[in-house]
Design an enzyme around this catalytic site. Sequence first.
Site, PDB file in Angstrom:
ATOM      1  N   LYS A   1      42.200 120.111  81.114  1.00  0.00           N
ATOM      2  CA  LYS A   1      41.419 119.882  79.898  1.00  0.00           C
ATOM      3  C   LYS A   1      41.580 121.116  79.021  1.00  0.00           C
ATOM      4  O   LYS A   1      41.866 122.213  79.536  1.00  0.00           O
ATOM      5  CB  LYS A   1      39.932 119.706  80.261  1.00  0.00           C
ATOM      6  CG  LYS A   1      39.126 118.922  79.252  1.00  0.00           C
ATOM      7  CD  LYS A   1      39.179 117.437  79.506  1.00  0.00           C
ATOM      8  CE  LYS A   1      38.402 116.672  78.457  1.00  0.00           C
ATOM      9  NZ  LYS A   1      38.430 115.231  78.705  1.00  0.00           N
TER      10      LYS A   1
ATOM     11  N   GLY B   1      29.276 102.249  70.404  1.00  0.00           N
ATOM     12  CA  GLY B   1      30.322 102.884  69.604  1.00  0.00           C
ATOM     13  C   GLY B   1      31.661 102.269  69.941  1.00  0.00           C
ATOM     14  O   GLY B   1      31.764 101.056  70.150  1.00  0.00           O
TER      15      GLY B   1
ATOM     16  N   VAL C   1      33.682 102.373  72.639  1.00  0.00           N
ATOM     17  CA  VAL C   1      33.776 101.662  73.923  1.00  0.00           C
ATOM     18  C   VAL C   1      32.685 100.593  74.018  1.00  0.00           C
ATOM     19  O   VAL C   1      32.957  99.436  74.376  1.00  0.00           O
ATOM     20  CB  VAL C   1      33.649 102.644  75.120  1.00  0.00           C
ATOM     21  CG1 VAL C   1      33.724 101.887  76.440  1.00  0.00           C
ATOM     22  CG2 VAL C   1      34.721 103.722  75.065  1.00  0.00           C
TER      23      VAL C   1
HETATM   24  P1  NAD Z   1      31.468 106.875  70.345  1.00  0.00           P
HETATM   25  O1  NAD Z   1      31.077 108.169  69.739  1.00  0.00           O
HETATM   26  O2  NAD Z   1      32.378 105.974  69.589  1.00  0.00           O
HETATM   27  O3  NAD Z   1      30.181 106.023  70.744  1.00  0.00           O
HETATM   28  C1  NAD Z   1      29.012 106.573  71.236  1.00  0.00           C
HETATM   29  C2  NAD Z   1      27.861 105.822  70.595  1.00  0.00           C
HETATM   30  O4  NAD Z   1      26.640 106.263  71.172  1.00  0.00           O
HETATM   31  C3  NAD Z   1      27.749 106.055  69.084  1.00  0.00           C
HETATM   32  O5  NAD Z   1      27.670 104.809  68.418  1.00  0.00           O
HETATM   33  C4  NAD Z   1      26.448 106.857  68.933  1.00  0.00           C
HETATM   34  O6  NAD Z   1      25.773 106.565  67.719  1.00  0.00           O
HETATM   35  C5  NAD Z   1      25.671 106.381  70.146  1.00  0.00           C
HETATM   36  N1  NAD Z   1      24.613 107.269  70.604  1.00  0.00           N
HETATM   37  C6  NAD Z   1      24.590 108.629  70.640  1.00  0.00           C
HETATM   38  N2  NAD Z   1      23.425 109.068  71.157  1.00  0.00           N
HETATM   39  C7  NAD Z   1      22.713 107.972  71.487  1.00  0.00           C
HETATM   40  C8  NAD Z   1      21.434 107.761  72.059  1.00  0.00           C
HETATM   41  N3  NAD Z   1      20.671 108.784  72.435  1.00  0.00           N
HETATM   42  N4  NAD Z   1      21.010 106.491  72.251  1.00  0.00           N
HETATM   43  C9  NAD Z   1      21.789 105.436  71.897  1.00  0.00           C
HETATM   44  N5  NAD Z   1      22.994 105.578  71.317  1.00  0.00           N
HETATM   45  C10 NAD Z   1      23.455 106.820  71.115  1.00  0.00           C
HETATM   46  O7  NAD Z   1      32.090 107.262  71.782  1.00  0.00           O
HETATM   47  P2  NAD Z   1      32.945 106.339  72.743  1.00  0.00           P
HETATM   48  O8  NAD Z   1      34.388 106.680  72.579  1.00  0.00           O
HETATM   49  O9  NAD Z   1      32.485 104.941  72.629  1.00  0.00           O
HETATM   50  O10 NAD Z   1      32.517 106.928  74.168  1.00  0.00           O
HETATM   51  C11 NAD Z   1      31.266 106.607  74.742  1.00  0.00           C
HETATM   52  C12 NAD Z   1      31.110 107.329  76.065  1.00  0.00           C
HETATM   53  O11 NAD Z   1      32.174 106.953  76.940  1.00  0.00           O
HETATM   54  C13 NAD Z   1      31.219 108.852  75.955  1.00  0.00           C
HETATM   55  O12 NAD Z   1      30.363 109.441  76.910  1.00  0.00           O
HETATM   56  C14 NAD Z   1      32.661 109.145  76.311  1.00  0.00           C
HETATM   57  O13 NAD Z   1      32.809 110.452  76.820  1.00  0.00           O
HETATM   58  C15 NAD Z   1      32.905 108.088  77.374  1.00  0.00           C
HETATM   59  N6  NAD Z   1      34.309 107.724  77.526  1.00  0.00           N
HETATM   60  C16 NAD Z   1      35.015 107.239  76.472  1.00  0.00           C
HETATM   61  C17 NAD Z   1      36.354 106.884  76.643  1.00  0.00           C
HETATM   62  C18 NAD Z   1      37.159 106.314  75.503  1.00  0.00           C
HETATM   63  O14 NAD Z   1      38.227 105.745  75.760  1.00  0.00           O
HETATM   64  N7  NAD Z   1      36.698 106.397  74.265  1.00  0.00           N
HETATM   65  C19 NAD Z   1      36.984 107.048  77.899  1.00  0.00           C
HETATM   66  C20 NAD Z   1      36.219 107.535  78.976  1.00  0.00           C
HETATM   67  C21 NAD Z   1      34.882 107.862  78.771  1.00  0.00           C
END
Ligand code: NAD
Length: 367
Positions: A80, A182, A184
């Site tokens: 990382k 969001g 995912v």
């Molecule tokens: P994103 O930023 O697109 O979505 C996260 C969503 O959570 C946003 O819509 C945000 O407004 C919302 N949010 C933040 N705080 C909140 C709260 N307290 N209550 C409710 N909603 C809240 O991120 P993402 O890419 O969808 O990733 C989501 C999670 O999955 C993260 O923890 C990320 O590390 C993990 N993840 C993502 C991927 C990927 O491919 N994008 C892969 C592995 C893990």
Amino acid sequence: MAIFEDLTTMGHEQVVFCHDKTTGLKAIIAVHDTTLGPALGGCRMWDYKSDEEAIRDVLRLSRGMTYKAAVSGLNLGGGKSVIIGDPKKLKSEALFRTFGRFVESLGGRYITAEDVNIRVSDIEQVALETRYVSGVTNRAGGSGDPSPVTAWGVFNGIRASVQYKLKKEDLKGVSVAVQGCGAVGSHLVEYLVNAGARVFVADIDSEKVRLNVKQFGAEAASLDDIHKLAVDVYAPCALGGTLDGKTIPEIRASIIAGAANNQLLDEAVHGPMIKERGILYAPDYVINAGGVINVYQELQGYDADIAKKKAAGIYDTLLNVFKQADEKGITTNQASNQIAEKRLNEVRGMRDLRNTLRNQNWWSHNQ
Ligand code: NAD
């Protein structure tokens, strides 16, 4: 901070501090383990309060990538990187190209990709200076946005959890509370609704809730209540560290299975707390591995269908974790850690043996 003590405890191979006065680049690349292959993991840009905070983050995240790749059966190690600074003020082409040169200098031991605050356009600037990049756009032969494949993996992980805990073969009539819709979360909502599940959503961004309700027929829930709903599955898909001493006793779902990274605030304390409550927990780095599975396909010549098929394999990986946890009477996160460590130790052992034989051969020829 006793860095070498931390490296010894956590098992890191190499940590590189990168500095460039002209662009203001301050970055740290952590190569945790290359036993199974090159260390792959995204680059995160964050305005850390201290250098120590940045070091701790990169050490913890890179170690997590080793376990994620190992348990997912990928031939990748864990790495990382973090760039220290405010993304709104510090981002520039020169900064990312300079970072790319540092990545290149590691000769392929570390492969970078997107993470928090790093977009595909940033990574494409990094790629101007190094071959050791993944997650470039579909246009450039890359895999593009990994979130649909991550969501597909989580969806299959929920199917496996429901099969194991509720003995149901499909998701018709199963209720799921998704925290955070969001990138995912919203794809996951779509998959779940199409499979006949009843889905509740909450997000700090009310527009995202509105869209999920309108497009997919999800039902809106309040931010404070989403984890307390009397549903079958609670799917944390927002931030890490939300499963703690306050929230775990309030959860009424019998399954926790979602995309967020580092869901347990303290693995040693909150893993057993979930188990004692009789809740089945799908370890985060197992169920959300679709993203890294997608990127792994990119390194081999990207094919979206193969990536999706491989991500669906999370179903079997999770069933194996659940069975081992039950057989051994341990938590599911302990079981997945053990599966990852077993694979790593076996491959390390094989290498040690090969090296010994090679050395013996050398001696016999040279005496
Ligand atoms: P994103 O930023 O697109 O979505 C996260 C969503 O959570 C946003 O819509 C945000 O407004 C919302 N949010 C933040 N705080 C909140 C709260 N307290 N209550 C409710 N909603 C809240 O991120 P993402 O890419 O969808 O990733 C989501 C999670 O999955 C993260 O923890 C990320 O590390 C993990 N993840 C993502 C991927 C990927 O491919 N994008 C892969 C592995 C893990």
